[in-house]
Design an enzyme around this catalytic site. Structure first.
Site, PDB file in Angstrom:
ATOM      1  N   ASP A  63      50.024  51.071  -5.321  1.00  0.00           N
ATOM      2  CA  ASP A  63      49.418  51.771  -6.458  1.00  0.00           C
ATOM      3  C   ASP A  63      48.102  52.866  -6.756  1.00  0.00           C
ATOM      4  O   ASP A  63      47.654  51.613  -7.232  1.00  0.00           O
ATOM      5  CB  ASP A  63      50.460  51.876  -7.721  1.00  0.00           C
ATOM      6  CG  ASP A  63      50.733  52.741  -8.706  1.00  0.00           C
ATOM      7  OD1 ASP A  63      49.489  53.731  -8.727  1.00  0.00           O
ATOM      8  OD2 ASP A  63      50.972  52.181 -10.263  1.00  0.00           O
ATOM      9  N   SER A 143      41.547  70.440  -4.892  1.00  0.00           N
ATOM     10  CA  SER A 143      42.724  71.815  -5.430  1.00  0.00           C
ATOM     11  C   SER A 143      41.344  72.610  -5.930  1.00  0.00           C
ATOM     12  O   SER A 143      40.515  72.738  -6.934  1.00  0.00           O
ATOM     13  CB  SER A 143      43.724  71.765  -6.681  1.00  0.00           C
ATOM     14  OG  SER A 143      44.270  72.733  -6.173  1.00  0.00           O
ATOM     15  N   TYR A 156      46.697  68.988 -14.415  1.00  0.00           N
ATOM     16  CA  TYR A 156      45.824  68.900 -13.472  1.00  0.00           C
ATOM     17  C   TYR A 156      44.673  69.593 -12.696  1.00  0.00           C
ATOM     18  O   TYR A 156      43.776  68.827 -12.222  1.00  0.00           O
ATOM     19  CB  TYR A 156      48.177  69.479 -12.156  1.00  0.00           C
ATOM     20  CG  TYR A 156      47.128  69.663 -10.921  1.00  0.00           C
ATOM     21  CD1 TYR A 156      47.801  68.356  -9.985  1.00  0.00           C
ATOM     22  CD2 TYR A 156      47.131  71.142  -9.573  1.00  0.00           C
ATOM     23  CE1 TYR A 156      47.342  68.485  -8.658  1.00  0.00           C
ATOM     24  CE2 TYR A 156      46.951  71.616  -8.809  1.00  0.00           C
ATOM     25  CZ  TYR A 156      47.362  69.821  -8.065  1.00  0.00           C
ATOM     26  OH  TYR A 156      47.152  69.703  -6.573  1.00  0.00           O
ATOM     27  N   LYS A 160      41.685  67.703 -11.069  1.00  0.00           N
ATOM     28  CA  LYS A 160      40.908  68.352 -10.022  1.00  0.00           C
ATOM     29  C   LYS A 160      39.863  68.657  -9.871  1.00  0.00           C
ATOM     30  O   LYS A 160      38.636  68.453  -9.192  1.00  0.00           O
ATOM     31  CB  LYS A 160      41.996  69.482  -9.072  1.00  0.00           C
ATOM     32  CG  LYS A 160      43.462  68.412  -8.975  1.00  0.00           C
ATOM     33  CD  LYS A 160      43.543  67.472  -7.936  1.00  0.00           C
ATOM     34  CE  LYS A 160      44.546  67.155  -7.405  1.00  0.00           C
ATOM     35  NZ  LYS A 160      44.709  66.077  -6.150  1.00  0.00           N
TER      36      LYS A 160
END
Ligand SMILES: NC(=O)c1ccc[n+]([C@@H]2O[C@H](COP(=O)([O-])OP(=O)(O)OC[C@H]3O[C@@H](n4cnc5c(N)ncnc54)[C@H](O)[C@@H]3O)[C@@H](O)[C@H]2O)c1
Length: 249
Positions: A63, A143, A156, A160
């Site tokens: 993890d 990203s 998100y 990134k």
């Protein structure tokens, strides 16, 4: 072959971009690939499928939010293959879709822990080994969302951007130690992660791509192989776009 004899760890390689990278590493003659993923069934299956002889793949359940798991992945890799040259920090989630005012604090913490702390901890775990070896290649999968932001994906996008910043800072810290650390910024790539976004967000993201199509995991893997190889020698801290023309800076 670009990765002849090299050994790498790829997080989140049970499927998607990470698995395509593992496949490309093996085709580039890497001596070993450690697949670190939280999904034990899919991770073990990927390791078997990518190398049925079991000689060049190793699955280590991990993890990425847990610092101790990274130490374990590094030590299992060294134990099994006797060296470590490459770290690909690929594990990540898109998180729950929703506009900024709808996101709960717990969701922010979850996505931050996986997408950012996961990368930070992995670099910490591999650091001493790479410094001692005087060689290391790190590729962080960021990203296009981290450069441009995608509406409906604020948490998100934020994580990134943090991965791109972390890459730049750490790359400068180790620039004279043989460790080259870069990130990649893919646009929409056909993988299971797209199940986490709404059709509207997907449509928005594809509409921004001048090439007018989504990318394939194998296309990202080609870039990651180059950035993981010793052919890369004078570039560190950079963020490489792989976005069908969406980002050109
Ligand atoms: N697919 C895209 O459009 C796209 C675009 C830009 C960036 N990315 C990034 O590429 C990376 C890979 O994404 P993908 O599209 O292959 O996604 P995916 O969902 O297909 O695969 C992600 C993998 O990460 C693993 N993972 C999730 N949480 C984990 C944890 N806590 N510890 C260990 N492993 C964990 C999952 O089990 C899974 O195998 C991610 O960082 C993602 O943000 C993807």
């Amino acid at each position: 072959m670009p990765l002849q004899g090299r050994v790498g760890i790829i997080t989140g390689a049970a499927r998607g971009i990470g698995r395509a990278c593992a496949d490309a590493f093996l085709r580039s003659r890497a001596a070993g690939v450690a697949i670190a993923d939280i999904d034990e069934a899919a991770g073990a299956e990927a390791a078997r499928a990518l190398d049925p002889t079991g000689e060049r793949t190793l699955f280590v359940p991990a993890d990425v939010t847990r610092r101790a798991d990274h130490d374990h992945v590094v030590s299992r890799t060294l134990e099994r293959f006797g060296r470590l040259d490459i770290l690909v920090n690929n594990a990540g989630i898109a998180g729950r879709p929703g506009t900024l005012e709808t996101q709960a604090e717990g969701e922010l913490d979850r996505i931050w822990a996986i997408n950012v702390k996961g990368v930070y901890f992995a670099c910490q775990a591999a650091h001493a080994h790479f410094v001692k070896a005087g060689y290391g290649r790190i590729v962080n999968v960021a990203s296009i969302a981290g450069k441009e932001g995608n509406p409906g994906l604020a948490p998100y996008s934020m994580t990134k951007a943090a991965v791109i910043g972390l890459t730049k800072a750490y790359a400068k810290e180790v620039a004279q130690s043989g460790i080259l650390d870069n990130s990649v910024a893919p646009a929409v790539i056909e993988t299971d992660i797209l199940k986490q976004v709404t059709p509207q967000v997907r449509e928005y993201m594809v509409s921004k791509i001048p090439m007018g199509r989504t990318g394939r995991p194998e296309e990202v893997a080609e870039l990651v192989v180059f950035l993981s190889s010793e052919r890369l020698s004078f570039s560190t801290g950079s963020c490489y776009d792989i976005s069908g023309g969406r980002a050109t800076y």
